[in-house]
Write a protein that holds these residues in place. Structure first.
Motif, short mmCIF file in Angstrom:
data_model
loop_
_atom_site.label_atom_id
_atom_site.label_comp_id
_atom_site.label_asym_id
_atom_site.label_seq_id
_atom_site.Cartn_x
_atom_site.Cartn_y
_atom_site.Cartn_z
N GLY A 210 -10.56 15.72 -1.91
CA GLY A 210 -9.15 15.33 -1.75
C GLY A 210 -8.14 16.23 -2.38
O GLY A 210 -6.93 15.97 -2.27
N GLN A 211 -8.56 17.33 -3.03
CA GLN A 211 -7.58 18.18 -3.70
C GLN A 211 -6.58 18.77 -2.70
O GLN A 211 -6.95 19.20 -1.62
CB GLN A 211 -8.29 19.31 -4.45
CG GLN A 211 -7.34 20.22 -5.21
CD GLN A 211 -7.99 20.92 -6.37
OE1 GLN A 211 -8.35 20.29 -7.36
NE2 GLN A 211 -8.18 22.23 -6.27
N GLY A 212 -5.33 18.76 -3.10
CA GLY A 212 -4.26 19.30 -2.26
C GLY A 212 -3.61 18.27 -1.35
O GLY A 212 -2.57 18.54 -0.75
N ALA A 213 -4.21 17.08 -1.26
CA ALA A 213 -3.67 16.04 -0.37
C ALA A 213 -2.94 14.97 -1.18
O ALA A 213 -3.23 14.73 -2.35
CB ALA A 213 -4.80 15.40 0.43
N LEU A 214 -1.99 14.32 -0.53
CA LEU A 214 -1.27 13.19 -1.10
C LEU A 214 -1.71 11.90 -0.40
O LEU A 214 -2.10 11.93 0.77
CB LEU A 214 0.24 13.35 -0.95
CG LEU A 214 0.86 14.61 -1.55
CD1 LEU A 214 2.37 14.63 -1.29
CD2 LEU A 214 0.57 14.70 -3.04
N ALA A 215 -1.63 10.80 -1.11
CA ALA A 215 -1.94 9.49 -0.55
C ALA A 215 -0.75 8.56 -0.77
O ALA A 215 -0.23 8.48 -1.88
CB ALA A 215 -3.18 8.89 -1.20
N ILE A 216 -0.32 7.91 0.29
CA ILE A 216 0.77 6.92 0.18
C ILE A 216 0.13 5.54 0.28
O ILE A 216 -0.48 5.18 1.29
CB ILE A 216 1.81 7.10 1.29
CG1 ILE A 216 2.31 8.55 1.30
CG2 ILE A 216 2.98 6.14 1.08
CD1 ILE A 216 3.31 8.85 2.40
N ILE A 217 0.27 4.77 -0.80
CA ILE A 217 -0.38 3.46 -0.94
C ILE A 217 0.62 2.35 -0.66
O ILE A 217 1.73 2.33 -1.20
CB ILE A 217 -0.93 3.28 -2.37
CG1 ILE A 217 -1.92 4.39 -2.72
CG2 ILE A 217 -1.58 1.91 -2.52
CD1 ILE A 217 -3.22 4.35 -2.00
N THR A 218 0.22 1.40 0.20
CA THR A 218 1.02 0.19 0.45
C THR A 218 0.11 -1.02 0.37
O THR A 218 -1.12 -0.91 0.33
CB THR A 218 1.66 0.21 1.85
OG1 THR A 218 0.62 0.14 2.84
CG2 THR A 218 2.48 1.46 2.08
N ARG A 219 0.73 -2.19 0.36
CA ARG A 219 -0.04 -3.42 0.56
C ARG A 219 -0.51 -3.46 2.01
O ARG A 219 0.17 -2.96 2.91
CB ARG A 219 0.83 -4.65 0.28
CG ARG A 219 1.18 -4.88 -1.19
CD ARG A 219 2.12 -6.06 -1.33
NE ARG A 219 1.53 -7.29 -0.79
CZ ARG A 219 0.93 -8.22 -1.53
NH1 ARG A 219 0.86 -8.07 -2.83
NH2 ARG A 219 0.43 -9.30 -0.96
N LYS A 220 -1.67 -4.07 2.23
CA LYS A 220 -2.16 -4.20 3.60
C LYS A 220 -1.21 -5.03 4.46
O LYS A 220 -1.10 -4.81 5.67
CB LYS A 220 -3.56 -4.83 3.61
CG LYS A 220 -4.66 -3.88 3.20
CD LYS A 220 -6.01 -4.56 3.32
CE LYS A 220 -7.14 -3.61 2.91
NZ LYS A 220 -8.47 -4.26 2.96
N ASP A 221 -0.54 -6.01 3.84
CA ASP A 221 0.36 -6.88 4.60
C ASP A 221 1.81 -6.41 4.56
O ASP A 221 2.72 -7.15 4.91
CB ASP A 221 0.26 -8.32 4.09
CG ASP A 221 0.67 -8.46 2.62
OD1 ASP A 221 1.05 -7.43 2.00
OD2 ASP A 221 0.61 -9.58 2.08
N SER A 222 2.02 -5.16 4.12
CA SER A 222 3.38 -4.65 3.99
C SER A 222 4.07 -4.53 5.35
O SER A 222 3.47 -4.05 6.32
CB SER A 222 3.36 -3.27 3.31
OG SER A 222 4.64 -2.69 3.36
N ASN A 223 5.34 -4.92 5.39
CA ASN A 223 6.08 -4.81 6.65
C ASN A 223 6.67 -3.42 6.86
O ASN A 223 7.34 -3.17 7.86
CB ASN A 223 7.18 -5.88 6.72
CG ASN A 223 8.17 -5.76 5.58
OD1 ASN A 223 8.14 -4.81 4.81
ND2 ASN A 223 9.06 -6.73 5.48
#
Length: 310
Positions: A210-223
């Motif tokens: 995963g080096q060099g990558a970004l992850a955007i985290i949300t709730r599964k039920d996020s609108n």
């Protein structure tokens, strides 16, 4: 967790995403804020002009005196941010993907992986790599990097180091240490590439998954999940899915000197992984290639090959 990555619905529409205020969580380091502002700009370009960054201090920011591989480092740089997402204090969080644990909370998901920056490792030093020798001090907090240094039998004096990119750069520039190894991506994002002495090929010093990558985290039920998914980059997504699947299946983290890198070439994905001992002996290395859509299965297969050496 990474099984859900393959289920992200692609949406390449550039239609505006609305005017509601979105609050994004970030660590307070210069690199974290640059990364978060990059995501903020991307979302703004898609039509949402109301975004606010909220800085949240993580456990990893507070602990500066220990080697990461000597402690339980799971979620060390992410869990406080993820908790804020779960409790809806923020709408989403931006992480360096390599910091995201494979067993993400069941109510969270990686909604998008934007286009990946360079995954390569680089040398920060006043000396060329080939000129470093038994009298040279190289500082690193990574067991994987330590193992690679030992593998090349240069006899370097290895010592621990903690701190942000600028702190580690200063230790080299001030002569406190002769060298350190860093991720090229962070230096590129901060505009500090002039300090790079050597760029290592991916099979010479193999990066963590995963080096060099970004992850955007949300709730599964996020609108707002469908809005975030507009930033997902298919090729980057598939590469890190293959790499992180190796870790997920093995159930290991930075306590093992394991490198994994996937690259898409000629409409296929090529996954290379290498496992060493701390002393630098190679326990296993191999490359598997297959269709891009099979990235997760390729990661699973490679992990099965590695299992007997763990």
């Amino acid at each position: 967790m990474y099984k859900i990555l393959k289920n992200i619905i692609k949406n390449n529409s550039l239609k505006g995403i609305g005017d509601d205020l979105l609050i994004v969580g970030s660590r307070g380091s210069k690199l974290a804020l640059v990364q978060t502002n990059y995501i903020k700009k991307r979302l703004s370009d898609l039509g949402n002009k109301k975004l606010e960054i909220r800085i949240i201090k993580t456990s990893g920011d507070k602990i500066t005196s220990s080697q990461l591989y000597n402690m339980d480092s799971k979620g060390l740089f992410t869990k406080e941010l993820d908790r804020a997402v779960l409790e809806e204090e923020i709408d989403f969080a931006v992480h360096s993907l390599k910091d995201v644990p494979t067993d993400l909370d069941e109510d969270l998901e990686i909604a998008a992986i934007p286009i990946r920056e360079s995954p390569n490792e680089v040398l920060i030093s006043n000396y060329e790599w080939e000129d470093l020798n038994k009298s040279s001090t190289l500082a690193t907090s990574s067991l994987r990097r330590e193992a690679f240094c030992n593998h090349y039998k240069k006899g370097l004096k290895l010592k621990p180091i903690r701190g942000n990119i600028n702190t580690r750069l200063d230790k080299v520039l001030n002569g406190e240490i002769d060298a350190t190894i860093m991720a090229e991506a962070g230096l590129k994002r901060l505009g500090l590439t002039k300090y790079i002495k050597n760029r290592f090929p991916l099979d010479y010093i193999t990066p963590p998954a995963g080096q060099g990558a970004l992850a955007i985290i949300t709730r599964k039920d996020s609108n707002i999940k469908n809005k975030i998914q507009k930033l997902d980059h298919y090729e980057s997504h598939q590469e890190v899915l293959a790499e992180k699947t190796v870790l997920e299946e093995l159930g290991i983290g930075c306590q093992w000197p394991l490198g994994a890198i996937a690259r898409i070439k000629d409409k296929e994905i090529e996954l290379y992984s290498i496992l060493l001992t701390q002393k630098g002996e190679i326990l296993y290395k191999n490359t598997l290639t297959g269709p891009i859509k099979d990235s997760e299965n390729i990661g699973k297969q490679l992990s099965k090959n590695i299992e007997e050496y763990i």
